[in-house]
Design a protein around this motif. Structure first.
Motif, short mmCIF file in Angstrom:
data_model
loop_
_atom_site.label_atom_id
_atom_site.label_comp_id
_atom_site.label_asym_id
_atom_site.label_seq_id
_atom_site.Cartn_x
_atom_site.Cartn_y
_atom_site.Cartn_z
N ARG A 65 -28.58 -27.80 -11.42
CA ARG A 65 -28.22 -27.36 -10.06
C ARG A 65 -29.45 -27.35 -9.17
NH1 ARG A 65 -23.86 -22.54 -10.94
NH2 ARG A 65 -23.31 -23.15 -8.81
N ASP A 66 -29.21 -27.31 -7.87
CA ASP A 66 -30.31 -27.40 -6.90
C ASP A 66 -30.97 -26.03 -6.73
OD1 ASP A 66 -32.11 -28.19 -4.99
OD2 ASP A 66 -30.64 -28.30 -3.36
N GLN A 114 -31.81 -24.21 -2.90
CA GLN A 114 -30.86 -23.16 -2.53
C GLN A 114 -31.52 -22.12 -1.62
OE1 GLN A 114 -27.48 -22.70 -3.05
NE2 GLN A 114 -27.80 -20.96 -1.66
N GLU A 115 -31.00 -21.95 -0.41
CA GLU A 115 -31.54 -20.94 0.49
C GLU A 115 -31.07 -19.56 0.07
OE1 GLU A 115 -32.69 -20.75 5.14
OE2 GLU A 115 -30.64 -21.39 4.71
N GLY A 142 -26.31 -17.29 -2.67
CA GLY A 142 -25.17 -18.17 -2.46
C GLY A 142 -24.34 -18.31 -3.71
N THR A 176 -36.62 -20.53 0.42
CA THR A 176 -36.20 -21.36 -0.72
C THR A 176 -37.34 -21.44 -1.73
OG1 THR A 176 -37.02 -23.45 0.18
CG2 THR A 176 -34.76 -22.80 0.80
#
Length: 218
Positions: free
Chosen positions: A134-135, A139-140, A208, A154
């Motif tokens: 996953r990023d 991710q903010e 998030g 981030t």
């Protein structure tokens, strides 16, 4: 020396000042680290008494838990090896502390290091599913205080990726003959900078799709 004097179990590590802006604030020219003791690692929601904190600082951070030992060795650890050793990655908040009397600037580096690089309490949330794919870096994340947005950032901006500081720590603790052990939790570095809390404030770190973590200053 502090660990020996206290006689407390070391259950994790914290990393600070991965990049130049925070290094300037902490009066160092490289990243720094400190021990986290077992009593200072708690699941979300976490509570601390503001009156018992010394210059408290809430910081949003990824928390990495080791699933395998990373002992001292002659050959440097690669990021791939360290990533393989991480059994889980969690959203979190570090409730850092500065226990030395100081003015608007932080105390000298020797004091910061003796203070465990401001080590305090780690509050962590549920493990992020399939985190390697996953990023994580992009991710903010948002830090709110009593519902008001106070900070955002981030991992890419502050750390490049959480595995970058963990790899640095693995090699630093290998070089110094200490090493890391399975089960230990590593607070990988702030994504939201530093701020000062007040009694009665509740901080929520919103990652998030990776979840939220809550910490209260009573």
């Amino acid at each position: 020396m502090v660990e020996e004097e206290l006689g407390w179990e070391v259950a994790g590590w914290k990393i600070a000042a991965m990049k130049e802006p925070l290094q300037r604030q902490l009066r160092t020219d490289s990243p720094i680290y400190g021990r986290v003791f077992a009593s200072g690692i708690v699941e979300s929601p976490g509570n601390v008494e503001h009156a018992r904190q010394c210059s408290p600082i809430p910081e949003v951070e990824y928390q990495a838990r080791l699933g395998a030992d990373l002992p001292p060795r002659g050959k440097p650890y690669t990021t791939e090896e360290v990533t393989e050793a991480i059994v889980s990655l969690h959203p979190g908040i570090e409730l850092a502390e500065c226990r030395f009397v100081h003015d608007a600037a932080f105390p000298p580096l020797t004091a910061v290091l003796a203070d465990g690089a401001g080590s305090g309490t780690i509050v962590y949330g549920p493990a992020i599913a399939d985190w390697q794919r996953r990023d994580i870096a992009g991710q903010e994340v948002f830090l709110t205080c009593n519902g008001t947005l106070r900070r955002k950032g981030t991992a890419r901006e502050f750390l490049d990726h959480p595995m970058v500081p963990v790899t640095w720590l693995a090699n630093e603790l290998s070089r110094t003959g200490i090493g890391m052990k399975a089960g230990q939790m590593i607070s990988t570095g702030t994504l939201t900078g530093m701020l000062r809390p007040k009694p009665g404030e509740t901080f929520v770190a919103d990652f998030g799709p990776f979840g939220t973590v809550e910490a209260r200053y009573l």
